[in-house]
Design a protein around this motif. Structure first.
Motif, PDB file in Angstrom:
ATOM      1  N   SER A  23     -17.971  86.955  25.395  1.00 22.81           N
ATOM      2  CA  SER A  23     -19.399  86.670  25.566  1.00 22.81           C
ATOM      3  C   SER A  23     -19.870  87.069  26.964  1.00 22.81           C
ATOM      4  O   SER A  23     -20.978  87.615  27.125  1.00 22.81           O
ATOM      5  CB  SER A  23     -19.671  85.183  25.322  1.00 22.81           C
ATOM      6  N   ALA A  80     -20.003  90.860  27.036  1.00 20.65           N
ATOM      7  CA  ALA A  80     -21.108  91.327  26.204  1.00 20.65           C
ATOM      8  C   ALA A  80     -22.445  91.197  26.917  1.00 20.65           C
ATOM      9  O   ALA A  80     -23.360  92.004  26.705  1.00 20.65           O
ATOM     10  CB  ALA A  80     -21.131  90.552  24.890  1.00 20.65           C
ATOM     11  N   ALA A  81     -22.578  90.188  27.766  1.00 20.46           N
ATOM     12  CA  ALA A  81     -23.833  89.979  28.490  1.00 20.46           C
ATOM     13  C   ALA A  81     -24.088  91.082  29.507  1.00 20.46           C
ATOM     14  O   ALA A  81     -25.240  91.281  29.939  1.00 20.46           O
ATOM     15  CB  ALA A  81     -23.808  88.621  29.186  1.00 20.46           C
ATOM     16  N   LEU A 112     -17.965  84.545  17.527  1.00 22.66           N
ATOM     17  CA  LEU A 112     -18.940  84.735  18.603  1.00 22.66           C
ATOM     18  C   LEU A 112     -20.251  84.017  18.280  1.00 22.66           C
ATOM     19  O   LEU A 112     -20.688  84.016  17.127  1.00 22.66           O
ATOM     20  CB  LEU A 112     -19.219  86.227  18.813  1.00 22.66           C
ATOM     21  N   THR A 161     -24.828  87.278  20.068  1.00 25.14           N
ATOM     22  CA  THR A 161     -23.977  87.926  21.058  1.00 25.14           C
ATOM     23  C   THR A 161     -23.809  89.400  20.714  1.00 25.14           C
ATOM     24  O   THR A 161     -23.591  89.751  19.547  1.00 25.14           O
ATOM     25  CB  THR A 161     -22.584  87.262  21.097  1.00 25.14           C
ATOM     26  N   ARG A 162     -23.905  90.249  21.731  1.00 20.36           N
ATOM     27  CA  ARG A 162     -23.709  91.677  21.517  1.00 20.36           C
ATOM     28  C   ARG A 162     -22.305  91.934  20.969  1.00 20.36           C
ATOM     29  O   ARG A 162     -21.308  91.463  21.515  1.00 20.36           O
ATOM     30  CB  ARG A 162     -23.874  92.428  22.846  1.00 20.36           C
ATOM     31  N   GLN A 163     -22.210  92.670  19.878  1.00 21.16           N
ATOM     32  CA  GLN A 163     -20.924  93.000  19.274  1.00 21.16           C
ATOM     33  C   GLN A 163     -20.315  94.221  19.980  1.00 21.16           C
ATOM     34  O   GLN A 163     -21.030  95.054  20.537  1.00 21.16           O
ATOM     35  CB  GLN A 163     -21.108  93.331  17.795  1.00 21.16           C
TER      36      GLN A 163
END
Length: 220
Positions: A66, A69-70, A93, A97-99
């Motif tokens: 996470s 991903a941020a 996740l 949240t960006r995969q």
């Protein structure tokens, strides 16, 4: 101010590596070094199977993914148990949240491990591998992790011995995981390479293959 000064700085593609059981992030030093040479920003994730349950490790991994991903786009790479942990973490996740752009599995079992199943009741194995070793030997727990929706490349070794003295009989394997155990029907591609299980993260052919299959949307 020039046009070049106005141009936004591109965030480098990030790569997170998760090692296998009994290893450390240092096992992938050659791989991560080559990825850095190609412009990627690399991270490692460390855990202790003898001291932590699978769920505890997974929860820590969710937090690290996470955080990465941020920051921007990323890929994830899992060797052996590391790939199992990554699948579990990606499926847990938080919403929104960006995969990752891609998941690379290096000799990572998708079904229960025959080797772990043979020794799961031995006390030394239980002490060394803890809950993670029991998970690897359990068809029910391995099945419960499930597939992931992330584009996946499975790199599988086939240099293990076969025949009478192999736990896999005449089936191709890498010495620890067989072809069928690493086969993921939902993966984009499965690539067989002449490499042993333990050496996969440090093998140049594995590194070159992984780099060659990075998502074309992010050239390196």
């Amino acid at each position: 101010m020039s046009a070049s000064e106005n141009k936004p700085v591109s965030q480098p593609l990030q790569a997170l590596f998760v090692h296998g059981m009994g290893r450390t992030p240092l096992s992938a030093f050659p791989l991560l070094s080559r990825l850095r040479d190609h412009g990627l920003q690399t991270y490692g994730f460390h855990y202790f199977v003898a001291l932590e349950s699978f769920a505890t490790i997974k929860d820590r991994l969710v937090r690290q993914i996470s955080a990465i991903a941020a920051k921007g786009d990323y890929i994830v790479i899992g060797h052996s148990l590391g790939g199992v942990l990554l699948r579990a973490a990606l499926n847990a996740l938080p919403e929104g949240t960006r995969q990752p752009q891609q998941l690379f599995l290096l000799g990572s079992p998708v079904t229960a491990s025959r080797v772990a199943g043979r020794i799961r009741n031995l006390l030394p194995f239980q002490l060394i591998s803890g809950d993670c070793g029991q998970l690897l030997s359990s068809p029910e727990r391995m099945s419960a992790i499930g597939a992931v929706s992330v584009p996946t490349i499975a790199i599988v070794g086939n240099k293990g011995i076969k025949g009478k003295y192999s736990p896999f009989g005449d089936e191709d394997n890498d010495g620890v995981v067989s072809i069928s155990e690493a086969y993921a029907a939902w993966a984009e591609k499965e690539i067989l390479l002449p490499v042993m299980h333990t050496l996969m993260p440090s093998n140049r052919l594995v590194s070159e293959t992984l780099i060659a299959h990075l998502h074309p949307a992010r050239p390196v």
